[in-house]
Design an enzyme around this catalytic site. Sequence first.
Site, PDB file in Angstrom:
ATOM      1  N   ASP A   1       2.022   5.948   2.595  1.00 34.76           N
ATOM      2  CA  ASP A   1       1.238   4.728   2.796  1.00 34.76           C
ATOM      3  C   ASP A   1      -0.207   5.136   2.546  1.00 34.76           C
ATOM      4  OD1 ASP A   1      -0.561   2.915   4.033  1.00 34.76           O
ATOM      5  OD2 ASP A   1       1.024   2.171   5.339  1.00 34.76           O
TER       6      ASP A   1
ATOM      7  N   ASP B   1       0.807  -1.228   0.000  1.00 32.49           N
ATOM      8  CA  ASP B   1       0.000   0.000   0.000  1.00 32.49           C
ATOM      9  C   ASP B   1       0.837   1.274   0.000  1.00 32.49           C
ATOM     10  OD1 ASP B   1       0.978  -0.366   2.528  1.00 32.49           O
ATOM     11  OD2 ASP B   1      -0.943  -0.293   3.559  1.00 32.49           O
TER      12      ASP B   1
ATOM     13  N   LYS C   1       5.336   1.114  15.757  1.00 36.48           N
ATOM     14  CA  LYS C   1       4.272   1.958  16.322  1.00 36.48           C
ATOM     15  C   LYS C   1       4.541   2.350  17.789  1.00 36.48           C
ATOM     16  CE  LYS C   1       1.050   0.606  12.829  1.00 36.48           C
ATOM     17  NZ  LYS C   1       1.557  -0.604  12.183  1.00 36.48           N
TER      18      LYS C   1
END
Length: 368
Positions: free
Chosen positions: A223, A115, A167
């Site tokens: 992204d 993506d 993250k």
Amino acid sequence: MSNLKAVILVGGYGTRLRPLTLSQPKPIIPFCNKPLVVYQIEALAKIGVTTVVLAISYKPEEMAKALEPYESKLSVKIKYSRESIPLGTAGPLSLMKKLLQEDSPDSPFFVLNSDIVSEFPFSDLLKFHYAHGKEGTIMVTTVTNPSKYGVVVYDQNSGKIDKFVEKPKNYVGNKINAGLYIFNPSILSQIEVRPTSLEKEIFPAMAASGQLYAMELHGFWMDVGQPKDYLIGMSKYLSHLQENDQEVQTLASGPNIIGPVLIHPSAKISPDSLIGPYVSIGPECFIETGVRLKHCTLMNNVHVEAHSWIKSSIIGWHCHIGKWVRMDNATVLGMDVSIHDEVFINGAKVLPHKCISESIIDPNAIIM
Ligand code: GDD
Ligand code: MG
């Protein structure tokens, strides 16, 4: 360079790009009038990759059908490695170990998140990887909101990675994993055939043993796996086309166009509309008089009636928008949605085949 291979991680349900991904898997969602993953396959083919393996856990037939024409066009073999349960981002590599090593057991291979849009500087990546000689290289880019990505801490001179944190809750740095990698085949012996994360398990271990390097990605990157980011990625890509002289002829121009704007040749646009900047219009669209479009994507066969105003929205295939409609704020319409005259939609996600006859003010509304 022969027999170079690449893996594109196309698994997962693409839930953050619903309702579009209810109709098509994320990698073949149109992005500026081409399936998203085709940009990657084109860039790989250009530097001599001959086999691209799609690691897939969902809807392979549809994807194979959409991508088949590109095999001969780009002279690449597209293969599919199907997981019976989602194996994460690392597990799929172990599953296709044999496929990756046939013909070229010692050759490094590329691995890509599906993506991502970028200029894909793969030949620079390959050169850098050979130059440092270690097991893996990941491309990194700089962002202002690193918490939704994998953060990479590395030596700016050598590129050696000290730390990889997926993250992070607390700030670690603003250089993030761009989702574009190259690995030596030796990495395969460290991954088992079970759900495994490259980002949470494999990368931190490789960094600890000094085997993982980072290379800065120049040029645009995004992204596009969420609606807002998809629209930002579209703007970045269209700006990139505008800045690259040799490709400028693909962009639209005219008195009613504020560039950069991409319009499929089969689309019909009223000269009394005003389009742009940052608009992509798909095949067979019909835009009537007085319509105003900015910062939005229309997939194929979208009909927009007179005097509607659409900004920051993604309009899926075969939608019908009435007159004096207003849409804004990352509204996403799934396939074949119909919007009645004078309706205002302020960021809702509308599922396929719905008919909307009243305004939706709540930006978080999901219309099922
Ligand atoms: N085959 C397969 N199987 N592919 C998968 C699976 C699976 O079980 N799960 C996810 N993928 C694929 C997705 O289709 C996508 O192409 C890629 O792996 C990454 O998954 P995302 O869900 O898009 O992850 P992300 O965007 O939250 O984070 C990733 O990308 C960031 C860059 O955009 C991570 O790699 C981050 O570290 C990175 O910064
Ligand atoms: Mg993603």
